[in-house]
Design an enzyme around this catalytic site. Structure first.
Site, mmCIF file in Angstrom:
data_model
loop_
_atom_site.group_PDB
_atom_site.id
_atom_site.type_symbol
_atom_site.label_atom_id
_atom_site.label_comp_id
_atom_site.label_asym_id
_atom_site.label_seq_id
_atom_site.Cartn_x
_atom_site.Cartn_y
_atom_site.Cartn_z
ATOM 1 N N ASP A 101 -5.205 -5.834 10.699
ATOM 2 C CA ASP A 101 -6.547 -5.231 10.765
ATOM 3 C C ASP A 101 -7.658 -6.267 10.551
ATOM 4 O OD1 ASP A 101 -5.786 -5.459 8.110
ATOM 5 O OD2 ASP A 101 -6.358 -3.439 7.526
ATOM 6 N N LYS A 132 0.798 -1.230 0.000
ATOM 7 C CA LYS A 132 0.000 0.000 0.000
ATOM 8 C C LYS A 132 0.837 1.289 0.000
ATOM 9 C CE LYS A 132 -2.047 -1.834 3.570
ATOM 10 N NZ LYS A 132 -2.887 -2.239 4.698
HETATM 11 C C1 BGC Z 1 -1.806 -5.923 3.890
HETATM 12 C C2 BGC Z 1 -2.633 -6.692 4.895
HETATM 13 C C3 BGC Z 1 -3.822 -5.860 5.334
HETATM 14 C C4 BGC Z 1 -4.602 -5.378 4.122
HETATM 15 C C5 BGC Z 1 -5.786 -4.513 4.508
HETATM 16 C C6 BGC Z 1 -2.689 -5.425 2.750
HETATM 17 O O1 BGC Z 1 -1.943 -4.635 1.884
HETATM 18 O O2 BGC Z 1 -0.782 -6.736 3.356
HETATM 19 O O3 BGC Z 1 -1.838 -7.024 6.007
HETATM 20 O O4 BGC Z 1 -4.633 -6.637 6.162
HETATM 21 O O5 BGC Z 1 -3.758 -4.646 3.279
HETATM 22 O O6 BGC Z 1 -5.401 -3.372 5.184
#
Ligand code: BGC
Length: 549
Positions: free
Chosen positions: A193, A157
């Site tokens: 999360d 992200k």
């Molecule tokens: C992460 C996860 C997370 C999800 C939602 C992903 O990019 O790797 O760990 O739960 O985003 O936030």
């Protein structure tokens, strides 16, 4: 007024429509990947990692007290102060910005920023005098080794503090808090999360067995039998453990290539992490707007939209924000109020009625694919678990804000969930924050098993437990190395390599309290051998895995 999309738009958008046959194939591939992630032999190369969370019990409603929660991993960073009592919670919630320069530099820059915000929060809400247990929602792939420890596997992200890879975010947080000073907090649990959402929803609905996030990123966690979770190194008397699947990385070995479009490939190749998180890149808020923009740009180039005229803004990557898609999808198809507003923001001044209809259609079709992909994943896990009735707790802006997202998921799930299973999708009310606080509450209870979990180094299968007189185990999160000596009746802890002995401990309670004091008493520069140690120690035995760093 036009009320049908232009056939040329429909033609291009066909690539986003998933047939039931596609969905069936996706479900089979996903299940196979889940199994690979769970099994010891295939885990190392599995793309869906299925990390163990060390959450073996869901809340029982008795959790009481005042807690802090940090939520890192979405577009913003949030801090919450939460009072839990009698299955009710009261919360104060502050949102802090996460400027790009804080998230792509170093772990110190990122965690100092977090500590700074935490300090501001504590001062603002007059919490300096209280010792506050803290639950940390950390929403990135994490190899968890205990409820309050793990190693960062990679960033997603848009985060990219490279030196943090392989480090323990709890240690990074504790150190930043110490550097900043003036805070009296005790970091007790780290949860993804999805896990936070599951815990928070299970607090309200005891049938909840799955957590899904469809927000900036996407991921799912679910409850698995300990006997199937081969990577689990914790208490074997527990029947279930929550698995953080990291499903956002599904497809990264090519198993979704049969549905990926030219637009998906472009998004991936220009992203910060090409080849990773391919499922996430087809669903989540971080990419949704850009997917829509790429489709629009192609249609403008083909002279199908806006009379073939673009705008500088429209030509700019990532200028079409996710919130534009959610806004457009809240439009009624008769007025297109939001479509018009978004086009204004995109500096497109020459759109006609047909363009409004077409833009709505594009957003709907691209988003619908994401909802179907999320739904088939949830359906697959619900079928795998076999609980009935069962609830999936869901959080994230797309599920929360897009009208129809829930219904679209339900449509797919009704077709794919086994007919004998009764299921429900539940919106989490601030899931991850409350979930992290609940995990911190239970952290006290399970901290000891967490501590012991840390020491579980391999393979004392090789050592004969019954003959074990003395055993040295090491733990490092990059900064601390400690040793643990066990004999049948006594346990002692000391640092390595100095082996400065603390004291003999005669009970597990003593071990717990001494450990807490010990960690505070020893500065973090006692670094000796460096191992990443994954281990299990119980009162009855030890199993260890020692992985050189
Ligand atoms: C992460 C996860 C997370 C999800 C939602 C992903 O990019 O790797 O760990 O739960 O985003 O936030």
């Amino acid at each position: 007024m036009a009320n049908k999309p232009n056939p040329k738009v429909v033609e291009i958008c066909k690539q986003f429509i998933l047939s039931d046959e596609d969905l069936k194939k996706i479900s089979n591939n996903f299940l196979a990947d889940i199994k690979k992630g769970l099994a010891k032999e295939t885990h190392p190369e599995a793309v869906v990692k299925c990390f163990i969370t060390y959450v073996t019990d869901l809340p029982d409603g008795k959790e009481t007290g005042d807690f802090l929660a940090l939520d890192l991993g979405g577009t913003n960073f949030r801090i919450l102060s939460i009072h839990l009592e009698n299955r009710k919670s009261e919360m104060i919630n502050e949102v802090y910005e996460l400027p790009k320069d804080k998230i792509v530099k170093t772990s110190v820059v990122l965690f100092d920023h977090i500590a700074e915000c935490l300090h501001n929060f504590i001062v603002k809400h007059h919490l300096q005098d209280k010792l506050l247990p803290l639950g940390f929602t950390f929403s990135f792939p994490l190899v968890q080794v205990a409820l309050d420890a793990g190693l960062i596997l990679k960033w997603t992200k848009g985060f990219d503090a490279k030196d943090a890879i392989g480090q323990d975010p709890v240690t990074l947080l504790r150190e930043a808090i110490k550097r900043k000073g003036g805070m009296n907090v005790d970091v007790r649990a780290i949860v993804n999360d999805t896990t936070g959402t599951l815990i928070a929803c299970a607090w309200k609905d005891p049938n909840c067995r799955l957590g899904l996030i469809v927000g900036t990123g996407t991921n799912m966690c679910y409850v698995e039998k300990v006997e199937n979770a081969e990577m689990y190194q914790g208490d074997r008397t527990k029947e279930y453990v929550v698995i953080n699947t990291e499903s956002g990385n599904f497809g990264s070995d090519g198993s979704l290539d049969f549905i990926r479009t030219e637009f998906d490939r472009e998004i991936d190749s220009k992203s910060i992490n090409p080849g990773h998180q391919l499922h996430e890149k087809m669903i989540s808020g971080m990419y949704l707007g850009e997917l829509v923009r790429l489709v629009i740009v192609k249609l403008v180039e083909k002279n199908v939209l806006f009379g073939g005229k673009s705008s500088d803004k429209l030509k700019t990557a990532h200028s079409f924000q996710c919130k534009y898609v959610t806004e457009i999808l809240t439009d009624t198809q008769n007025t297109f109020v939001h479509v018009k507003k978004v086009l204004e923001e995109m500096e497109v001044k020459h759109a006609k009625k047909q363009d409004w209809q077409d833009l709505y259609y594009i957003c709907d079709i691209v988003n619908r694919r994401g909802a179907s992909l999320a739904a088939i994943g949830v359906a697959t896990l619900i079928n795998k678990m076999g609980f009935s009735p069962v609830t999936a707790g869901i959080d994230g802006t797309l599920y929360r804000l897009i009208p129809g997202f829930h219904d679209q998921m339900m449509e797919v799930m009704k077709r794919f969930v086994d007919k004998n299973i009764e299921f429900k999708l539940m919106l989490s009310e601030d899931g991850s924050g409350r979930g992290a606080a609940l995990a911190a509450a239970s952290g006290l209870r399970v901290r000891l098993s967490g501590l012991l979990g840390r020491f579980s180094v391999e393979a004392l299968e090789k050592l004969k437990l019954s003959q074990l007189e003395q055993c040295e185990l090491c733990w490092t999160s990059g900064l601390l190395v400690i040793g643990l000596e066990l004999s049948r009746s006594q346990t002692r802890i000391y640092t390595r390599p100095a082996a400065s002995r603390l004291k003999w401990l005669h009970s597990l309670e003593e071990l717990e309290s001494s450990y807490t004091g010990w960690l505070r008493a020893f500065p973090s520069d006692n670094v000796g051998d460096r191992y990443y140690v994954h281990s299990q120690v119980t009162t009855s035995g030890i199993a260890t895995t020692r992985i050189p760093k």
